[in-house]
Design a protein around this motif. Structure first.
Motif, mmCIF file in Angstrom:
data_model
loop_
_atom_site.group_PDB
_atom_site.id
_atom_site.type_symbol
_atom_site.label_atom_id
_atom_site.label_comp_id
_atom_site.label_asym_id
_atom_site.label_seq_id
_atom_site.Cartn_x
_atom_site.Cartn_y
_atom_site.Cartn_z
ATOM 1 N N TYR A 96 20.681 20.083 23.102
ATOM 2 C CA TYR A 96 20.347 21.547 21.925
ATOM 3 C C TYR A 96 20.927 22.138 20.702
ATOM 4 C CZ TYR A 96 18.771 26.288 19.907
ATOM 5 O OH TYR A 96 18.242 27.070 19.480
ATOM 6 N N ASN A 150 21.367 19.398 18.080
ATOM 7 C CA ASN A 150 19.965 19.699 17.481
ATOM 8 C C ASN A 150 19.927 20.419 16.465
ATOM 9 O OD1 ASN A 150 19.757 17.030 17.628
ATOM 10 N ND2 ASN A 150 18.722 17.764 20.143
ATOM 11 N N ILE A 154 17.927 21.246 13.844
ATOM 12 C CA ILE A 154 16.683 22.147 13.732
ATOM 13 C C ILE A 154 16.512 23.344 12.532
ATOM 14 C CG2 ILE A 154 14.828 23.566 15.440
ATOM 15 C CD1 ILE A 154 16.160 22.216 17.296
ATOM 16 N N SER A 205 15.242 21.912 8.991
ATOM 17 C CA SER A 205 14.927 20.625 9.115
ATOM 18 C C SER A 205 13.097 21.767 8.410
ATOM 19 C CB SER A 205 14.146 20.566 10.275
ATOM 20 O OG SER A 205 15.216 18.822 10.992
ATOM 21 N N ARG A 206 13.971 22.822 8.784
ATOM 22 C CA ARG A 206 13.009 24.197 8.906
ATOM 23 C C ARG A 206 13.039 24.353 6.704
ATOM 24 N NH1 ARG A 206 14.555 29.887 10.061
ATOM 25 N NH2 ARG A 206 16.548 29.650 9.784
ATOM 26 N N PHE A 261 4.866 21.767 13.542
ATOM 27 C CA PHE A 261 5.925 22.330 13.537
ATOM 28 C C PHE A 261 6.185 23.697 13.062
ATOM 29 C CE2 PHE A 261 9.886 23.268 10.730
ATOM 30 C CZ PHE A 261 10.910 23.159 11.009
ATOM 31 N N LEU A 313 8.943 26.050 16.010
ATOM 32 C CA LEU A 313 9.922 25.864 15.417
ATOM 33 C C LEU A 313 10.337 26.278 14.362
ATOM 34 C CD1 LEU A 313 10.107 21.652 15.564
ATOM 35 C CD2 LEU A 313 11.113 23.249 17.391
ATOM 36 N N TYR A 365 12.419 29.340 16.457
ATOM 37 C CA TYR A 365 13.403 28.793 17.664
ATOM 38 C C TYR A 365 14.604 29.853 17.701
ATOM 39 C CZ TYR A 365 17.632 27.420 14.707
ATOM 40 O OH TYR A 365 18.471 27.098 13.779
ATOM 41 N N ASN A 379 14.548 21.846 22.740
ATOM 42 C CA ASN A 379 14.840 20.657 22.632
ATOM 43 C C ASN A 379 13.690 19.201 22.489
ATOM 44 O OD1 ASN A 379 17.245 19.068 21.058
ATOM 45 N ND2 ASN A 379 17.648 18.772 22.892
ATOM 46 N N TRP A 381 11.285 19.813 20.045
ATOM 47 C CA TRP A 381 11.636 19.016 18.712
ATOM 48 C C TRP A 381 11.740 17.366 19.424
ATOM 49 C CZ3 TRP A 381 13.394 19.256 14.121
ATOM 50 C CH2 TRP A 381 14.588 17.815 13.195
ATOM 51 N N TYR A 382 12.693 17.054 19.159
ATOM 52 C CA TYR A 382 12.478 15.104 19.908
ATOM 53 C C TYR A 382 10.704 14.751 19.385
ATOM 54 C CZ TYR A 382 17.312 14.448 21.350
ATOM 55 O OH TYR A 382 18.392 15.102 21.191
ATOM 56 N N TRP A 406 8.465 16.140 18.745
ATOM 57 C CA TRP A 406 7.626 16.644 17.225
ATOM 58 C C TRP A 406 8.389 15.493 16.452
ATOM 59 C CZ3 TRP A 406 10.141 17.477 12.448
ATOM 60 C CH2 TRP A 406 9.049 17.983 11.422
#
Length: 825
Positions: free
Chosen positions: A23, A26, A30, A33-34, A69, A72, A75, A87, A90-91, A93
């Protein structure tokens, strides 16, 4: 509570730990990616339907990606314990958004050129986003398989590959290779940064952890300085009060323990750097109450008030299977952390309690200090996590966790801010069978060395003498008892003992005085070198330095277990005492000491010179090698790691030398690292010693090698090397003439060592016989009986062609000749 581990629970725990640590890698991805994860698929749905219409689109899949999503987005708001689940989510998704959606749409659009390009880009992004190759492959295959199953379910047909489609798909393997290469280089860079961060933190940890022992040493030296009487040049002696003398000894003992603990901390931190696993080789069975009490006695408190704030409850003591040094590190770390925060909490206390259980026994460490905030509690055992300590490195508790896991137990923490913090140390219960097996192994290991030996137990308590006798009887030793120091002196004068167990606190004559008088020879010469083990209820910080000064080899806590007693006695029996170095060996022994550190050379040379050894110094292997070519030494002590030529290379040169004496020269290797031992032995060093060990261990190794050296075999001391007194009368010459002839004789044979060993190597028996015959005749002229005897023995062996003992006989002859050559007129 500590739960019993099973294969399934271990697998789940490992998976949970993986996702928790992953995590951290990542978290930034993450966060970024928002800004694209939520609206990317809905946006492309509009593009592919309104601007660049495609044969097929799926609003369900596009908006499913966006909706899934949403969790997330928040998070950062979840508890820290949710990190592994975030975590994992996330994978999952990523798998839905990339392999499933893209592959399904690519298939539904008949693998068009546009969608094959999209599929290729999807693979690139997915490989970059999932750095773990195993997990990435699994999720990729899973996602593509789900997409293909959805395609078959939706169309009722299977994929048909045409030549055109295959041509479009050819760049995909290259894209995968490039993505893997990019991911690999990125991962290596991240690993390098992580390693650099870890090394910096570990280096900081050494400095941080060493502050405590170095502070103790400074405190001890300051106290010693205050206790020393004023210096007056006109006064040859100075008096000191008994109370001050006791304080001096206590400060010396504290300083020695601080050095020992500091060295142990360095070794453990370096073990972390080298990723050295914690093995069970050094584990032993110990009493939790005794070892904890020992730790509390030895800890370097800033003041007596700190010591008095600690309370220890031993009502439920138990035996545990641990490494003592590692356990002390854990306890010292807890003490140090608690006392650090006590500075601003004057009324805080520490309560340590032992508690027994069915599967696990527990040590409960509770302090009433500031407590730990609820949000910080889940992180306190994480590496590099620290809170409120500017000099902290965040490695102490993480290493404590690792130690407790290695013991087969665990360490957990419960706390309430502003009220308390309680650490629970869990240790597996030791069965009676395991303990009995350990005791039997200890007895079996010591029995061959103890069988037939004679021991003296000195203690004013009959019950304790009875206990020690019961412990020692399986070793098949003869045991005598003395109730006080006076009786001990009488027994030691009448009998020869291999070991003495000495209580320190006895009426009439205590153990300190008794040991001193034994060492001064008041009970005879034999007792001067008999190893003495101090046995006392006094803590080491009080009795350690005083017992050592009195001439005792070790201090053993009272009471102790059978295994602890036998192990301590066994070590003392094997080590002996350096005072047993035989005078005739010392006076004629020359030692070459090689070390690149000027301070180490000076301090070690002082220690060796105090025993009577003649010490020469060299600062590296090359200088040492040159000295060995021109000067004769009986022993080499060399540092292992040095510039120019290290001790290993020097040893290789000596062991392959054509010079017989150099090839067989006894060698002791010195190092600061235990892992050098195997290498030292492999190149031909006879003994290996750590620089941080008790100096007596090095002296014991010196005695062992000198006593067994082919060049230092003791000759018959009852015979003088020579006697010139009868020669003038028997030969009709003056004393001056005899002395001149004696000098000529010595000059004639000054180079005989090289020629004799050369002849020995070439098996030139006639040359050896002729030289032995010549020496025998000349020796008789000067009354050199030891030389005449050894020469006659060698001559007889050569004449009868009995060559089995030739090497020893040549060596004995050269030793006798060397003793003769030391005569000065």
């Amino acid at each position: 509570m500590v739960f019993k581990h099973t294969p399934i629970s271990n697998l789940l725990k490992k998976s949970f730990d993986f996702f928790r640590k992953d995590y951290e890698r990542n978290e930034f991805t993450i966060d970024i990616s928002r800004y694209v994860g939520f609206w990317a698929h809905p946006l492309y749905y509009l593009i592919w339907t309104a601007i660049l219409p495609q044969p097929y689109e799926s609003p369900l899949l596009r908006f499913a990606s966006a909706i899934t999503f949403i969790p997330l987005f928040f998070y950062k708001s979840y508890p820290s314990s949710f990190k592994p689940w975030i975590n994992l989510y996330w994978y999952l998704w990523l798998t839905l958004t990339l392999p499933i959606v893209f592959t399904f749409l690519t298939l539904m659009n008949n693998l068009s050129g546009m969608w094959l390009v999209c599929e290729t880009m999807m693979i690139l992004v997915f490989i970059i986003f999932v750095p773990n190759y195993f997990l990435m492959t699994f999720l990729m295959v899973f996602g593509i398989s789900v997409a293909y199953a959805g395609f078959v379910f939706s169309t009722g047909t299977h994929l048909v590959l045409t030549t055109e489609v295959i041509e479009y798909m050819l760049p995909i393997p290259m894209a995968i290779l490039l993505a893997l290469l990019f991911s690999y280089t990125t991962k290596r860079g991240a690993m390098a940064q992580e390693k650099n961060r870890a090394l910096q933190s570990l280096a900081g940890s050494i400095a941080h952890e060493m502050r405590n022992p170095l502070g103790q040493i400074r405190h001890c030296l300051t106290s010693i300085k205050k206790l020393l009487p004023p210096f007056h040049t006109e006064q040859l002696t100075q008096s000191i009060k008994k109370a001050s003398l006791n304080r001096l000894y206590q400060n010396v003992a504290h300083g020695q323990m601080a050095v020992k603990r500091g060295i142990q901390v360095i070794d453990m931190v370096l073990g972390e750097i080298r990723e050295k696993p914690i093995t069970t080789d050094s584990y032993t069975y110990l009493s939790a109450s005794r070892i904890t009490r020992k730790a509390l006695d030895e800890y370097g408190y800033d003041s007596d008030s700190e010591r008095n704030r600690i309370h220890f409850d031993t009502r439920e003591s138990f035996i545990f299977h641990i490494d003592e040094t590692l356990f002390l590190f854990v306890l010292f770390n807890l003490l140090k952390n608690a006392l650090y925060y006590f500075r601003n909490h004057a009324d805080s206390k520490i309560q340590i309690r032992l508690k027994t259980g069915t599967e696990y026994n527990y040590l409960l460490f509770r302090d009433t200090g500031p407590g730990i905030a609820k949000e910080d509690l889940p992180h306190i055992f994480d590496s590099f996590h620290t809170k409120g300590k500017q000099e902290g490195t965040g490695l102490g508790l993480a290493y404590c966790k690792r130690i407790m896991k290695a013991f087969g137990g665990n360490i957990t923490c419960d706390s309430e801010k502003g009220k308390y913090t309680e650490f629970t140390l869990a240790f597996p219960v030791v069965s009676n069978n395991d303990l009995a097996r350990h005791n039997n192994d200890v007895i079996a290991n010591a029995l061959p060395d103890f069988r037939g030996k004679r021991l003296l137990i000195v203690d004013d308590e009959p019950l304790y003498r009875m206990t020690l006798k019961k412990y020692l009887l399986p070793l098949e030793v003869a045991l005598d008892e003395a109730a006080n120091g006076f009786e001990a002196m009488v027994y030691a004068a009448e009998n020869r003992y291999d070991l003495i167990i000495m209580d320190l606190n006895m009426p009439q004559m205590n153990g300190y005085e008794t040991a001193e008088r034994l060492r001064c020879g008041e009970a005879g010469a034999e007792a001067v070198t008999t190893p003495i083990i101090a046995h006392s209820t006094e803590p080491a910080y009080i009795a350690g330095a005083m017992s050592e000064k009195a001439g005792m080899q070790a201090l053993l806590a009272k009471p102790c277990s059978q295994a602890e007693l036998i192990n301590a006695l066994h070590e003392a029996l094997m080590t002996g005492t350096h005072k047993s170095l035989k005078n005739n060996l010392i006076e004629s022994s020359r030692v070459l000491l090689v070390d690149d550190s000027a301070l180490n050379r000076k301090l070690l040379a002082m220690n060796l010179t105090d025993t009577g050894l003649k010490v020469a110094l060299a600062e590296n292997g090359a200088e040492g090698w040159n000295m060995l070519q021109t000067l004769e030494f009986d022993l080499l002590i060399t540092d292992i790691r040095m510039p120019e030529m290290d001790g290993l290379e020097l040893t290789r040169l000596l062991r392959t030398s054509k010079n017989h004496r150099l090839r067989r020269l006894p060698i002791i290797g010195l190092s600061g690292a235990e892992e050098e031992k195997e290498t030292a032995k492999a190149v031909g060093m006879d003994e290996f010693r750590l620089k941080t060990e008790n100096p007596d261990l090095l002296l014991a190794s010196i005695e062992k090698l000198l006593s067994s050296s082919p060049f230092k075999q003791p000759i018959d001391c009852t015979l003088p090397p020579f006697n010139l007194a009868p020669s003038p009368e028997s030969m009709g010459l003056s004393a001056a003439d005899i002395e001149d002839l004696f000098k000529t004789f010595l000059d004639e044979f000054q180079d005989i060592e090289t020629s004799m060993y050369k002849a020995l190597a070439e098996q030139n028996i006639e040359y050896l016989r002729a030289q032995a015959h010549k020496l025998k005749g000349n020796a008789a002229l000067f009354g050199a009986e030891p030389l005449r005897q050894t020469a006659e023995t060698l001559e007889e062996s050569c004449r009868s062609n009995q060559t089995d003992e030739l090497e020893k006989q040549v060596t004995d002859l050269l030793i006798a000749l060397s003793a003769l050559s030391k005569h000065a007129f």
